[in-house]
Structure formats: C-alpha cells, structure tokens
Design a protein around this motif. Structure first.
Motif, PDB file in Angstrom:
ATOM      1  N   SER A 155       0.878  -1.166   0.000  1.00 20.23           N
ATOM      2  CA  SER A 155       0.000   0.000   0.000  1.00 20.23           C
ATOM      3  C   SER A 155       0.916   1.216   0.000  1.00 20.23           C
ATOM      4  O   SER A 155       1.764   1.362   0.885  1.00 20.23           O
ATOM      5  CB  SER A 155      -0.893   0.011   1.248  1.00 20.23           C
ATOM      6  OG  SER A 155      -1.671   1.189   1.258  1.00 20.23           O
ATOM      7  N   ILE A 156       0.748   2.046  -0.982  1.00 24.26           N
ATOM      8  CA  ILE A 156       1.658   3.175  -1.147  1.00 24.26           C
ATOM      9  C   ILE A 156       0.872   4.397  -1.599  1.00 24.26           C
ATOM     10  O   ILE A 156      -0.102   4.279  -2.341  1.00 24.26           O
ATOM     11  CB  ILE A 156       2.783   2.825  -2.154  1.00 24.26           C
ATOM     12  CG1 ILE A 156       3.861   3.884  -2.156  1.00 24.26           C
ATOM     13  CG2 ILE A 156       2.236   2.534  -3.518  1.00 24.26           C
ATOM     14  CD1 ILE A 156       5.124   3.444  -2.890  1.00 24.26           C
ATOM     15  N   PHE A 157       1.248   5.551  -1.093  1.00 16.44           N
ATOM     16  CA  PHE A 157       0.628   6.812  -1.499  1.00 16.44           C
ATOM     17  C   PHE A 157       1.564   7.942  -1.102  1.00 16.44           C
ATOM     18  O   PHE A 157       2.553   7.728  -0.401  1.00 16.44           O
ATOM     19  CB  PHE A 157      -0.762   7.003  -0.860  1.00 16.44           C
ATOM     20  CG  PHE A 157      -0.733   7.105   0.646  1.00 16.44           C
ATOM     21  CD1 PHE A 157      -0.701   8.335   1.272  1.00 16.44           C
ATOM     22  CD2 PHE A 157      -0.739   5.967   1.420  1.00 16.44           C
ATOM     23  CE1 PHE A 157      -0.674   8.436   2.652  1.00 16.44           C
ATOM     24  CE2 PHE A 157      -0.712   6.044   2.800  1.00 16.44           C
ATOM     25  CZ  PHE A 157      -0.679   7.287   3.412  1.00 16.44           C
ATOM     26  N   THR A 158       1.252   9.119  -1.554  1.00 19.33           N
ATOM     27  CA  THR A 158       2.045  10.292  -1.188  1.00 19.33           C
ATOM     28  C   THR A 158       1.163  11.245  -0.382  1.00 19.33           C
ATOM     29  O   THR A 158      -0.068  11.216  -0.481  1.00 19.33           O
ATOM     30  CB  THR A 158       2.573  11.034  -2.433  1.00 19.33           C
ATOM     31  OG1 THR A 158       1.453  11.476  -3.213  1.00 19.33           O
ATOM     32  CG2 THR A 158       3.463  10.131  -3.272  1.00 19.33           C
ATOM     33  N   CYS A 159       1.825  12.054   0.425  1.00 19.56           N
ATOM     34  CA  CYS A 159       1.110  13.074   1.188  1.00 19.56           C
ATOM     35  C   CYS A 159       2.085  14.199   1.517  1.00 19.56           C
ATOM     36  O   CYS A 159       3.302  14.044   1.392  1.00 19.56           O
ATOM     37  CB  CYS A 159       0.501  12.508   2.471  1.00 19.56           C
ATOM     38  SG  CYS A 159       1.691  12.029   3.740  1.00 19.56           S
ATOM     39  N   ALA A 160       1.533  15.302   1.959  1.00 20.59           N
ATOM     40  CA  ALA A 160       2.363  16.425   2.390  1.00 20.59           C
ATOM     41  C   ALA A 160       3.148  15.998   3.638  1.00 20.59           C
ATOM     42  O   ALA A 160       2.626  15.245   4.465  1.00 20.59           O
ATOM     43  CB  ALA A 160       1.493  17.628   2.711  1.00 20.59           C
ATOM     44  N   PRO A 161       4.387  16.457   3.778  1.00 24.75           N
ATOM     45  CA  PRO A 161       5.177  16.083   4.960  1.00 24.75           C
ATOM     46  C   PRO A 161       4.461  16.364   6.282  1.00 24.75           C
ATOM     47  O   PRO A 161       4.590  15.596   7.236  1.00 24.75           O
ATOM     48  CB  PRO A 161       6.441  16.926   4.824  1.00 24.75           C
ATOM     49  CG  PRO A 161       6.569  17.177   3.346  1.00 24.75           C
ATOM     50  CD  PRO A 161       5.149  17.287   2.844  1.00 24.75           C
TER      51      PRO A 161
END
Length: 176
Positions: A155-161
């Motif tokens: 499960s992988i995604f990006t988000c703001a730090p």
C-alpha cells in the motif's frame, strides 16, 4: 436502531449511561450538549462507492467536499478522477452532504521483472466543520481492511510532509 459511526450498536446506550451516571453523581457535565452529540452521531451515513454500480447521486457531494480542500473549477471536476486506477471510496454523509471521504486506487508496479499489486489511499478529505471527530481515522481503518482483503502486495501513497504523523498514527509507515 441505527449503527453509529463508531461501528457498533451499543455506542449510544454506553455513552448515554456514562453521561447519565455523571449527571446522577452530580459531576459538572452539560447533559444536553452530550445528548445532542450522541444524537448527531446517528445522522451520519457511511457509504461505500463502487464504480460497477454506476454513478451515485453522491458524486456531486464528494466533488463539493473535495473543493473545500483543493479548490479548482467545480465545473471541471469529475468523480472519480482517473477512473482507470479507481477501485472504491468510503465516505461519511450527513443530511445528504459528504463530510469525509477516502478513495482507494490500485496499480501494478513492475520492479526487477516482478509485478506487484499496489493499492493506496487517495483524496482523503474531511470538511473543516467535521474535523477532529475521528471520521477520517474510521475511514482509514475501513480502507486498510479493504486493501488487505484485496491481496495487495503493498500500500503506497504520497502526502504532504505535515500529514505524515496523521497517517503514521493510522497504521501506515513512512518510506525513506
């Protein structure tokens, strides 16, 4: 009897007993405010959007909710965006309006000649008036259960730090 956003049928009676016991014991508590919050919990509706079921009337409400976080031209917005990666969504609605949403996407990742099935969360948004009530946490839990049930390799995604601590508290681990 409606199922509460907490996910069980006994939430109301348990909370009501707790409020009443505080009231009976003479502790300082605003019983009307607590009962109002408990009753409001029952006006929430949890839905799972499945693309094979066709568009829901909820589409426009989810778009309106997303506009609170990512304003763009509402006339240009579509739901789901990028339908070729879209799997499903979980959302809370109150009085017909979307107040919290988590989308789930999938893709095949090729690494060293091996395909991996990746699922990730997307479009995580809670209406500003409904934040800090645990709604997104509940939807992230449902999303994690769903992703595991689909046999995802990762499960992988990006988000703001700034959002990393929130997702870490909800079971995801940051990648270096």
């Amino acid at each position: 009897l409606a199922k509460s956003p907490k996910g069980n049928y006994s939430f109301f009676s348990t909370q009501l007993c707790r409020v009443l016991s505080h009231f009976i014991l003479g502790q300082s508590i605003d019983i009307c405010a607590h009962l109002f919050l408990l009753i409001e919990a029952y006006s929430m509706q949890l839905i799972q959007y499945l693309p094979e079921k066709g568009p829901l009337e909820a589409d426009e409400q989810i778009i309106a909710l997303e506009q609170t976080a990512w304003p763009s031209g509402a006339d240009q917005a579509v739901f789901p965006s990028a339908p070729y990666t879209y799997v499903t969504s979980f959302a809370f609605f109150e009085h017909g309006k979307a107040v919290c949403h988590v989308g789930i996407r999938k893709a095949l990742l090729l690494h060293n000649g091996v395909n991996y099935l990746a699922h990730g969360i997307s479009e995580v948004v809670t209406h500003p008036s409904f934040r800090h009530q645990g709604l997104a946490t509940r939807l992230l839990g449902l999303s994690a259960e769903f992703i595991l049930s689909q046999g995802a390799d990762i499960s992988i995604f990006t988000c703001a730090p700034s959002r990393v601590p929130f997702y870490t508290r909800n079971g995801w681990c940051p990648c270096p």
